[in-house]
Scaffold this motif. Sequence first.
Motif, PDB file in Angstrom:
ATOM      1  N   SER A  92       0.829  -1.211   0.000  1.00  0.00           N
ATOM      2  CA  SER A  92       0.000   0.000   0.000  1.00  0.00           C
ATOM      3  C   SER A  92       0.866   1.265   0.000  1.00  0.00           C
ATOM      4  O   SER A  92       0.373   2.342  -0.313  1.00  0.00           O
ATOM      5  N   THR A  93       2.168   1.141   0.335  1.00  0.00           N
ATOM      6  CA  THR A  93       3.036   2.324   0.254  1.00  0.00           C
ATOM      7  C   THR A  93       3.652   2.473  -1.147  1.00  0.00           C
ATOM      8  O   THR A  93       4.429   3.388  -1.373  1.00  0.00           O
ATOM      9  N   PHE A  94       3.327   1.551  -2.048  1.00  0.00           N
ATOM     10  CA  PHE A  94       3.787   1.652  -3.444  1.00  0.00           C
ATOM     11  C   PHE A  94       2.582   1.637  -4.388  1.00  0.00           C
ATOM     12  O   PHE A  94       2.403   0.695  -5.159  1.00  0.00           O
ATOM     13  N   PRO A  95       1.738   2.683  -4.321  1.00  0.00           N
ATOM     14  CA  PRO A  95       0.534   2.675  -5.147  1.00  0.00           C
ATOM     15  C   PRO A  95       0.897   2.682  -6.630  1.00  0.00           C
ATOM     16  O   PRO A  95       1.897   3.286  -7.028  1.00  0.00           O
ATOM     17  N   GLY A  96       0.100   1.977  -7.416  1.00  0.00           N
ATOM     18  CA  GLY A  96       0.333   1.964  -8.856  1.00  0.00           C
ATOM     19  C   GLY A  96       1.357   0.932  -9.293  1.00  0.00           C
ATOM     20  O   GLY A  96       1.651   0.803 -10.481  1.00  0.00           O
ATOM     21  N   PHE A  97       1.924   0.177  -8.341  1.00  0.00           N
ATOM     22  CA  PHE A  97       2.881  -0.869  -8.699  1.00  0.00           C
ATOM     23  C   PHE A  97       2.130  -2.165  -8.987  1.00  0.00           C
ATOM     24  O   PHE A  97       1.229  -2.538  -8.234  1.00  0.00           O
ATOM     25  N   LYS A  98       2.505  -2.867 -10.034  1.00  0.00           N
ATOM     26  CA  LYS A  98       1.889  -4.172 -10.333  1.00  0.00           C
ATOM     27  C   LYS A  98       2.470  -5.211  -9.366  1.00  0.00           C
ATOM     28  O   LYS A  98       3.694  -5.319  -9.246  1.00  0.00           O
ATOM     29  N   HIS A  99       1.591  -5.949  -8.686  1.00  0.00           N
ATOM     30  CA  HIS A  99       2.067  -6.867  -7.639  1.00  0.00           C
ATOM     31  C   HIS A  99       1.878  -8.323  -8.072  1.00  0.00           C
ATOM     32  O   HIS A  99       0.761  -8.775  -8.268  1.00  0.00           O
ATOM     33  N   TYR A 100       2.997  -9.033  -8.207  1.00  0.00           N
ATOM     34  CA  TYR A 100       2.943 -10.457  -8.547  1.00  0.00           C
ATOM     35  C   TYR A 100       3.185 -11.249  -7.256  1.00  0.00           C
ATOM     36  O   TYR A 100       4.184 -11.021  -6.585  1.00  0.00           O
ATOM     37  N   ASP A 101       2.291 -12.190  -6.893  1.00  0.00           N
ATOM     38  CA  ASP A 101       2.563 -12.966  -5.672  1.00  0.00           C
ATOM     39  C   ASP A 101       2.225 -14.451  -5.805  1.00  0.00           C
ATOM     40  O   ASP A 101       2.012 -15.132  -4.815  1.00  0.00           O
ATOM     41  N   GLN A 102       2.190 -14.925  -7.053  1.00  0.00           N
ATOM     42  CA  GLN A 102       1.786 -16.322  -7.253  1.00  0.00           C
ATOM     43  C   GLN A 102       2.829 -17.142  -8.007  1.00  0.00           C
ATOM     44  O   GLN A 102       2.514 -18.200  -8.528  1.00  0.00           O
ATOM     45  N   PHE A 103       4.064 -16.640  -8.118  1.00  0.00           N
ATOM     46  CA  PHE A 103       5.059 -17.390  -8.890  1.00  0.00           C
ATOM     47  C   PHE A 103       5.482 -18.668  -8.168  1.00  0.00           C
ATOM     48  O   PHE A 103       5.672 -18.668  -6.956  1.00  0.00           O
ATOM     49  N   SER A 104       5.672 -19.740  -8.937  1.00  0.00           N
ATOM     50  CA  SER A 104       6.167 -20.997  -8.371  1.00  0.00           C
ATOM     51  C   SER A 104       7.600 -20.804  -7.863  1.00  0.00           C
ATOM     52  O   SER A 104       8.387 -20.072  -8.478  1.00  0.00           O
ATOM     53  N   PRO A 105       7.962 -21.479  -6.754  1.00  0.00           N
ATOM     54  CA  PRO A 105       9.327 -21.345  -6.231  1.00  0.00           C
ATOM     55  C   PRO A 105      10.374 -22.081  -7.074  1.00  0.00           C
ATOM     56  O   PRO A 105      11.573 -21.925  -6.856  1.00  0.00           O
ATOM     57  N   VAL A 106       9.912 -22.898  -8.018  1.00  0.00           N
ATOM     58  CA  VAL A 106      10.855 -23.653  -8.845  1.00  0.00           C
ATOM     59  C   VAL A 106      11.267 -22.789 -10.040  1.00  0.00           C
ATOM     60  O   VAL A 106      10.430 -22.376 -10.835  1.00  0.00           O
ATOM     61  N   VAL A 107      12.574 -22.477 -10.113  1.00  0.00           N
ATOM     62  CA  VAL A 107      13.074 -21.618 -11.195  1.00  0.00           C
ATOM     63  C   VAL A 107      14.306 -22.269 -11.829  1.00  0.00           C
ATOM     64  O   VAL A 107      14.833 -23.252 -11.301  1.00  0.00           O
ATOM     65  N   THR A 108      14.770 -21.678 -12.926  1.00  0.00           N
ATOM     66  CA  THR A 108      15.985 -22.201 -13.553  1.00  0.00           C
ATOM     67  C   THR A 108      17.202 -21.457 -12.972  1.00  0.00           C
ATOM     68  O   THR A 108      17.063 -20.348 -12.437  1.00  0.00           O
ATOM     69  N   THR A 109      18.386 -22.053 -13.111  1.00  0.00           N
ATOM     70  CA  THR A 109      19.601 -21.373 -12.651  1.00  0.00           C
ATOM     71  C   THR A 109      19.836 -20.121 -13.512  1.00  0.00           C
ATOM     72  O   THR A 109      20.436 -19.160 -13.057  1.00  0.00           O
ATOM     73  N   LYS A 110      19.315 -20.131 -14.723  1.00  0.00           N
ATOM     74  CA  LYS A 110      19.426 -18.945 -15.584  1.00  0.00           C
ATOM     75  C   LYS A 110      18.661 -17.784 -14.940  1.00  0.00           C
ATOM     76  O   LYS A 110      19.184 -16.680 -14.808  1.00  0.00           O
ATOM     77  N   GLU A 111      17.413 -18.056 -14.515  1.00  0.00           N
ATOM     78  CA  GLU A 111      16.602 -16.983 -13.924  1.00  0.00           C
ATOM     79  C   GLU A 111      17.186 -16.480 -12.602  1.00  0.00           C
ATOM     80  O   GLU A 111      17.201 -15.281 -12.326  1.00  0.00           O
TER      81      GLU A 111
END
Length: 447
Positions: A92-111
């Motif tokens: 709420s202190t960053f209005p207008g920011f797009k908030h992503y909160d559903q990404f899977s914890p499994v990522v590639t070493t590249k990412e």
Amino acid sequence: MWHLIYTSKKSGAVGLSSRSDLTGFSLVRVYQPTEALEVPPKITTDSIIIGGKTYPKDDATNVTTTILEKTARQLHLIPAHPIATIKDRIASTFPGFKHYDQFSPVVTTKENFDDLCFSDDHPGRSVTDTYYLNNKIMLRTHTSAHQLQTLKESDKLLVTADVYRRDEIDASHYPAFHQMEGAQLFDAKTVVADVQKEIKEALAANPASAGIQTTDTTLITPENPKQDCHDEAAMLATADHLKHSLNLMVRRLFSQEKNLQVRWIDAQFPFTSPSWEMEILYQGKWLEVLGCGVIRQDILNNADKPDKIGWAFGLGLERLAMVLYGIPDIRLFWSQDARFLRQFEPSKIQKFKPFSKYSPCIKDISFWVPEGFHENNFCEVVRDVAGDIAETVEMIDKFTHPKTNRQSVCFRINYRSMDRNVTNNEINEIQEKLRTEVVDRMKVELR
Ligand code: FA5
Ligand code: MG
């Protein structure tokens, strides 16, 4: 206001759901584990199954069942959980920011590493620091793993997620925790004027709080330099905006605090320069709460945004929640004990009332170590055998035998449960199991 505590039969996750969602803070929702996470993670002889997908094991595989089970908890999505409340407050202190909160914890070493300019020999990549499903696939160690992908989509963004690290064991370190990433980009040509105006307006609207003392003695030096490709005025404006935004966030978050000391110190990250960390004085010690800096231009070029300049930060939600709620031990966030969960209401921050502490039980273990021994590997075995009953693990002695040159270490383990009394017999059994497991898994020789 009312709470409903429910248990998901499949994942065993406990959530608090609430009707009090008309509170003015964004995003209070009923906890529904995503379908993928409903399938419990599993380790078989030759693969890891998580989120409904199967990953073949190889020589890098080091995730354990204890850690994989944590991926189903998603504390930041449970309404009324302190982690979720802090997440919403900060957002709420960053209005207008797009908030992503559903990404899977499994990522590639590249990412997690390559996209963020980590060198090939960076210690963060090591199997002693990171949980690998296999050589190329891992559990993210930070929310920055989603920087490149999200910067392509947005100029103002937040990412909240669970992250995983093989780390030490104490009151402020846990192998699974939650981070919030933030980033903002500006047109490199107009950033100086744009930022000046915004900061002036924000400062007029948010007078300094008497209860918060902030110290910043950091300077741009060759050790913490401007990037060659950046115009100095543009970089300074970006850095000013970054620190201003984070100071304002802290001011809003801790508006009730009577005596909060905050300081800025220099830092280093492969993906920002210059870089800083913010620390808060908590229980007499400086507690690091976030890292940040001016985004490496290579990353913006790769995100197809070569004309922009920007900042990013990554903060530890547990660390801020510990200070705000007065929660003394990071393990408590994972507690399923109703005495913990029932204390919290959605959107409301109130001081945690400690319930009786159970007595600790201290045990030492000494062994000769083989070459390449790493403390984090030992902590991992402790976690696997004792779970959250292990409160702290501390190396209390280390010596090299003068004749044989062999090295011996002694660790002290403080066992204590957060939610029940543990009997001496139970601890003795755990300690015995630990002794067997360290010999089996780490090829050490007990003394
Ligand atoms: C990072 O993870 C960077 N990705 C942050 C960043 C983002 C820098 C964007 C620049 C730009 P670091 O390893 O310092 O940095 O972790 C960030 C915060 O996570 C720490 O300040 C701390 O608050 C929290 N943290 C780190 N390790 C643990 C742990 N084991 N348990 C709980 N919190 C932790
Ligand atoms: Mg750090």
